[in-house]
Design an enzyme around this catalytic site. Structure first.
Site, PDB file in Angstrom:
ATOM      1  N   ASN A   1      19.711  13.440-106.462  1.00  0.00           N
ATOM      2  CA  ASN A   1      21.059  13.669-105.947  1.00  0.00           C
ATOM      3  C   ASN A   1      21.097  14.574-104.720  1.00  0.00           C
ATOM      4  OD1 ASN A   1      24.005  13.492-106.308  1.00  0.00           O
ATOM      5  ND2 ASN A   1      23.863  15.672-106.780  1.00  0.00           N
TER       6      ASN A   1
ATOM      7  N   TYR B   1      15.263   9.737 -81.727  1.00  0.00           N
ATOM      8  CA  TYR B   1      15.990  10.541 -82.714  1.00  0.00           C
ATOM      9  C   TYR B   1      17.477  10.612 -82.416  1.00  0.00           C
ATOM     10  CZ  TYR B   1      17.490  14.235 -85.839  1.00  0.00           C
ATOM     11  OH  TYR B   1      18.152  14.935 -86.823  1.00  0.00           O
TER      12      TYR B   1
END
Length: 210
Positions: A50, A120
């Site tokens: 998570n 990026y």
């Protein structure tokens, strides 16, 4: 990420919870967490992947990998594969991906430039890590050692948490308004992963929930 945060998360559960620190960007802490949990010597019904980071404004490397990819995917990969032998007979691996998997560069994993040195962007790096989460769950589902075990991925929705803390300041400035109008609350956002993790009629394996 730290013993303090782990203890805070477990507060109120008494002996029913064991706080364990695990910083997914630090391989040694992941290995230590695996060793600690494995030593508890009891089966795990659910491994919930998570944690994560999102949209780092500048490219950063961890152990030679782009930080979002390492934290969101590799750290979880190490954690899950290290604990598979503790997964119960019908244990479930639940991996939080995101609809942002569509942000991955050119729609896929940039295997020829995995660190995104030449391409990026905060969102594409996050998207690549979330696509890796999804593909990991899909591949793991085919490799689980016991027939009743499962691995699934999910998109929880757009939720009002601090995951967006690294995003553009202008976006963060209007986030409270957007949150009130269009975002899920944290309990609402947790609903899908809770369903996949514990609902007794959930039989899917290798699926993607949203």
């Amino acid at each position: 990420r730290s013993e303090k945060k782990a203890a805070e998360a477990c507060a109120g559960f008494g002996d029913e919870a064991t706080p364990v620190a695990c910083d997914l960007a630090e391989p040694e802490t992941v290995r230590a967490a695996v060793a600690t949990v494995a030593a508890l010597d009891r089966p795990l019904d659910v491994l919930m992947c998570n944690a994560g980071i999102m949209a780092l404004p500048q490219r950063e490397l961890v152990c030679g990998h782009e930080r979002q990819f390492f934290t969101n995917h590799i750290g979880h990969f190490m954690l899950v594969t290290g604990l598979l032998h503790r997964l119960s007979e019908a244990g479930r691996v639940v991996v939080l991906s995101s609809a942002a998997h569509k942000w991955a560069p050119s729609g896929g994993i940039a295997f020829d430039d995995l660190t995104l040195a030449d391409s990026y962007s905060p969102n594409s790096a996050y998207g690549q890590s979330k696509l890796a989460n999804l593909l990991f769950a899909r591949a793991l589902a085919k490799r689980l050692p016991k027939p009743k075990q499962s691995a699934n991925a999910l998109h929880p929705g757009v939720i009002a948490t601090n995951l967006s803390r690294h995003m553009n300041p202008v976006i963060n400035a209007v986030m409270p308004i957007v949150s009130a109008i269009a975002m899920k609350s944290i309990p609402q956002g947790a609903a899908t992963q809770c369903y996949v993790a514990v609902h007794p009629e959930m039989r899917e394996n290798g699926a993607y929930f949203a």
